[in-house]
Each structure stands twice: as C-alpha cells, then as structure tokens.
Write an enzyme that holds these catalytic residues in place. Structure first.
Site, PDB file in Angstrom:
ATOM      1  N   HIS A  41     -11.683   9.686  63.048  1.00  0.00           N
ATOM      2  CA  HIS A  41     -12.385   8.409  63.024  1.00  0.00           C
ATOM      3  C   HIS A  41     -12.963   8.030  61.663  1.00  0.00           C
ATOM      4  O   HIS A  41     -13.032   6.858  61.326  1.00  0.00           O
ATOM      5  CB  HIS A  41     -13.523   8.448  64.052  1.00  0.00           C
ATOM      6  CG  HIS A  41     -14.279   7.159  64.173  1.00  0.00           C
ATOM      7  ND1 HIS A  41     -13.714   6.009  64.686  1.00  0.00           N
ATOM      8  CD2 HIS A  41     -15.563   6.822  63.844  1.00  0.00           C
ATOM      9  CE1 HIS A  41     -14.601   5.036  64.690  1.00  0.00           C
ATOM     10  NE2 HIS A  41     -15.736   5.498  64.169  1.00  0.00           N
ATOM     11  N   GLY A  93     -21.655   1.532  63.448  1.00  0.00           N
ATOM     12  CA  GLY A  93     -22.768   1.726  64.364  1.00  0.00           C
ATOM     13  C   GLY A  93     -22.456   1.112  65.706  1.00  0.00           C
ATOM     14  O   GLY A  93     -21.584   1.605  66.417  1.00  0.00           O
ATOM     15  N   ASP A 124      -8.115   9.617  66.210  1.00  0.00           N
ATOM     16  CA  ASP A 124      -9.466   9.059  66.349  1.00  0.00           C
ATOM     17  C   ASP A 124      -9.856   9.138  67.822  1.00  0.00           C
ATOM     18  O   ASP A 124      -9.242   8.498  68.673  1.00  0.00           O
ATOM     19  CB  ASP A 124      -9.446   7.602  65.881  1.00  0.00           C
ATOM     20  CG  ASP A 124     -10.831   6.959  65.827  1.00  0.00           C
ATOM     21  OD1 ASP A 124     -11.736   7.417  66.546  1.00  0.00           O
ATOM     22  OD2 ASP A 124     -10.984   5.970  65.090  1.00  0.00           O
ATOM     23  N   SER A 127     -14.712   0.752  62.636  1.00  0.00           N
ATOM     24  CA  SER A 127     -15.423   1.067  63.864  1.00  0.00           C
ATOM     25  C   SER A 127     -16.180  -0.189  64.317  1.00  0.00           C
ATOM     26  O   SER A 127     -15.573  -1.241  64.488  1.00  0.00           O
ATOM     27  CB  SER A 127     -16.335   2.275  63.634  1.00  0.00           C
ATOM     28  OG  SER A 127     -16.839   2.785  64.833  1.00  0.00           O
ATOM     29  N   TRP A 128     -17.504  -0.114  64.495  1.00  0.00           N
ATOM     30  CA  TRP A 128     -18.250  -1.330  64.809  1.00  0.00           C
ATOM     31  C   TRP A 128     -18.049  -2.392  63.721  1.00  0.00           C
ATOM     32  O   TRP A 128     -18.034  -3.593  63.991  1.00  0.00           O
ATOM     33  CB  TRP A 128     -19.741  -1.029  64.977  1.00  0.00           C
ATOM     34  CG  TRP A 128     -20.589  -2.257  64.853  1.00  0.00           C
ATOM     35  CD1 TRP A 128     -21.388  -2.605  63.810  1.00  0.00           C
ATOM     36  CD2 TRP A 128     -20.673  -3.352  65.792  1.00  0.00           C
ATOM     37  NE1 TRP A 128     -21.978  -3.830  64.032  1.00  0.00           N
ATOM     38  CE2 TRP A 128     -21.556  -4.303  65.242  1.00  0.00           C
ATOM     39  CE3 TRP A 128     -20.100  -3.596  67.034  1.00  0.00           C
ATOM     40  CZ2 TRP A 128     -21.874  -5.492  65.881  1.00  0.00           C
ATOM     41  CZ3 TRP A 128     -20.404  -4.784  67.682  1.00  0.00           C
ATOM     42  CH2 TRP A 128     -21.284  -5.717  67.120  1.00  0.00           C
TER      43      TRP A 128
END
Length: 320
Positions: free
Chosen positions: A298, A46, A270, A113-114
């Site tokens: 991703h 996120g 990605d 990711s986050w």
C-alpha cells in the site's frame, strides 16, 4: 532499491502559510520547488494523516511548483483533531479556495489512498481546474471497501490474523457487528483512556499492513499517541459517515473526468486498498493509464511505487 533513490533530493518550502476557513479552521499549506514551475498539489492520506516533507520529493523541484497542505484537523492545521465541519466536501472547498488564494489556473492533482478519493471527488466537481491526475492505492469509499479492511475477518484480517485480533480487542464481542461504529463511539468518548486505547489499536492495525513486508518503524510511528489519536479520530469519523459520498459516487461520476490525462499506480499486494478498486476505476476510465507494481503493497514509499509515481510526474512535466 531504496525508495529514496527513486525520489528527488529533500527540498525545503519557499513559502508557508495558513488558509482561514469556516468554523475556525486554519489550513496549513506550503509551496516548494520553482515558483514559476508547473503547479501541482499532493493530497495526503488518512483521512487524518497529514503531510510529510518526503511528499515533496515526488516532484522535480526545477520543474514543479509543488503545493502540500494539511487537511482539516490534521498535521499543522488547527484546531487539531476537530471534526466540526470536517467532511469530504469541506476539503474539496478548501482545495478550491487554496487554488484561488495561490492564483493557480489549473494544477496537477496527485494523491494516494484517501488522497486518491479526495482527488477524484475534487476533479469530478472541478474538472476544468485539473490538468492531470496521478493516483495511487485507489480507495473508492464504498461500503465494501471500508468493510474489507475494518469489518471483515475474511478480508485483510485473513492475511494478518494476529494483527486482526489486536485490532478487534478493544471492542466487546457483542459490538463487533459494526466495528467502525463501535470504534467511533470509543474514539469520541470523554474517557481519555478509552479513546487512547482505541486510537492506538486502530492506527497500529493500519500501520502494520501498509507495506508488502512489515515495517517496524511504520508500526512504531502509528502507535504514538499524538499521531494515533488524530488519525484514528478523523479517519473513523469519515468512515462512519461513508466519507460523505453516495454509494458508488466516484465511479458513477467518472465520465466527467475521462478527458483528463491520468496515471493510476497500484501495488499488486495492497491489502488496505486492494487492486480491484484500481481495476474497476480503470475499466470505467480506460483512458487512464494503469501501472501495477508487482512487488508492492500500500505505501507510496515502497521502491517500485515511488519509482512509478516519479515517472508519472516527470512525464507530465515534460508534456506541460
């Protein structure tokens, strides 16, 4: 190869609960696998994404005690969508409080990711509590990393021009010099229609670019208002505040964690978190093993990426 073939079979939690934090936040958490197994925590993306049952499947349930939790305002945590006391450092504190609540001495920390950002921030603050790191889709939260995807039409926008046009459409041309700030104003607007339109466009832009090949199911899910509103609102809140990190902080402080065994998994194509972030992290931290998946974008659930993540957790389970 289907990503489900790389993952362990579905598993149900043997424990769920809520961690009570400040400002009325209640943090949902769950444990699955083996209560006496190797502790591991998986950090969702996120910010604002929330956990999914399939995230449990990166870990061998016979060898791991797997902890998942929904970060502040996300998923089953409450109050849903709250931005009050919702910063990177509040999340780091929540992780440490959860570790103490579960009486875990050290745990493997995994995230993409986050989730990779939060994992690095936590590990750099509490290195003695981290046994290993498994990171994917590296996001270092610098100005250039945010601009690549949300501001620069010559970044991801150059690869998806039709999607880029839909993403910028809710923002008047005069306000596009700072897309994140313009979106933030709309996502926090008291006008529900304005906020929902912005949330849908923001979330679809992300969903449409998450896979090497466009995934219609992912795009449809991203556009659902309930999910989109929370994801976009929290995500934009973090990005307008540059993730509450000083510029370059995660790379600057990497010396603190260089002794922690780590695997970095990165999709070659990605376009949300491009490979340069993973490469720069690996150059600053050569002890961390970098595994590049040449046929992936991703998403953690693309076949090659899922396979490498499971391989990493399997290897660490054996070495524990």
């Amino acid at each position: 190869m289907s990503p489900t073939k790389a993952l362990y079979p579905p598993v149900k939690p043997y424990r769920t609960g809520y961690l009570h934090a400040d400002a009325g936040h209640r943090i949902y958490f769950e444990e699955s696998g083996t209560p006496t197994g190797k502790p591991a925590v998986y950090l969702h993306g996120g910010p604002g994404g929330g956990t999914e049952p399939r995230m449990r499947r990166f870990f061998n349930p016979r060898k791991y005690r797997t902890v998942l939790f929904d970060q502040r305002g996300c998923g089953r945590s409450r109050p849903r969508g709250s931005l009050v006391n919702n910063t990177t450092w509040h999340l780091v504190a929540d992780m440490e409080a959860l570790r103490e609540e579960l009486k875990i001495e050290r745990w493997l920390v995994a995230g993409g990711s986050w989730g990779s950002t939060l994992a690095l921030a936590y590990a750099e603050k509490y290195p003695h509590r981290v046994a290993e790191l498994v990171l994917r889709g590296i996001f270092l939260a610098r100005r250039s990393d945010i601009a690549w995807f949300y501001q620069d039409p010559d970044g991801t926008g150059a690869l998806f021009p039709e999607r880029w046009e839909a993403y910028v459409a809710p923002i008047p041309p005069a306000a596009r010099r700072n897309m994140v700030r313009a979106y933030y104003q709309r996502l926090t607007s008291s006008n529900r229609k304005t906020a929902q339109r912005a949330a849908r466009a923001w979330s679809i832009w992300e969903g449409a670019t998450s896979h090497l090949l466009s995934n219609r199911a992912e795009i449809a899910t991203a556009g659902q208002s309930r999910h989109a509103n929370v994801l976009a609102r929290i995500e934009c809140h973090y990005f307008v505040h540059r993730c509450f990190l000083r510029e370059g902080q995660l790379l600057d402080d990497v010396a603190v964690i260089r002794g922690i065994p780590a695997v970095i998994v990165q999709g070659r194509y990605d376009v949300i978190c491009p490979m340069r972030g993973a490469w720069e992290l690996h150059r600053a931290w050569p002890e961390a093993e970098l595994r590049v998946v040449d046929d992936a974008g991703h998403s953690a659930f693309e076949p090659g990426t899922a396979r490498e993540l499971v391989r990493a957790t399997n290897n660490f389970a054996v070495k524990s």
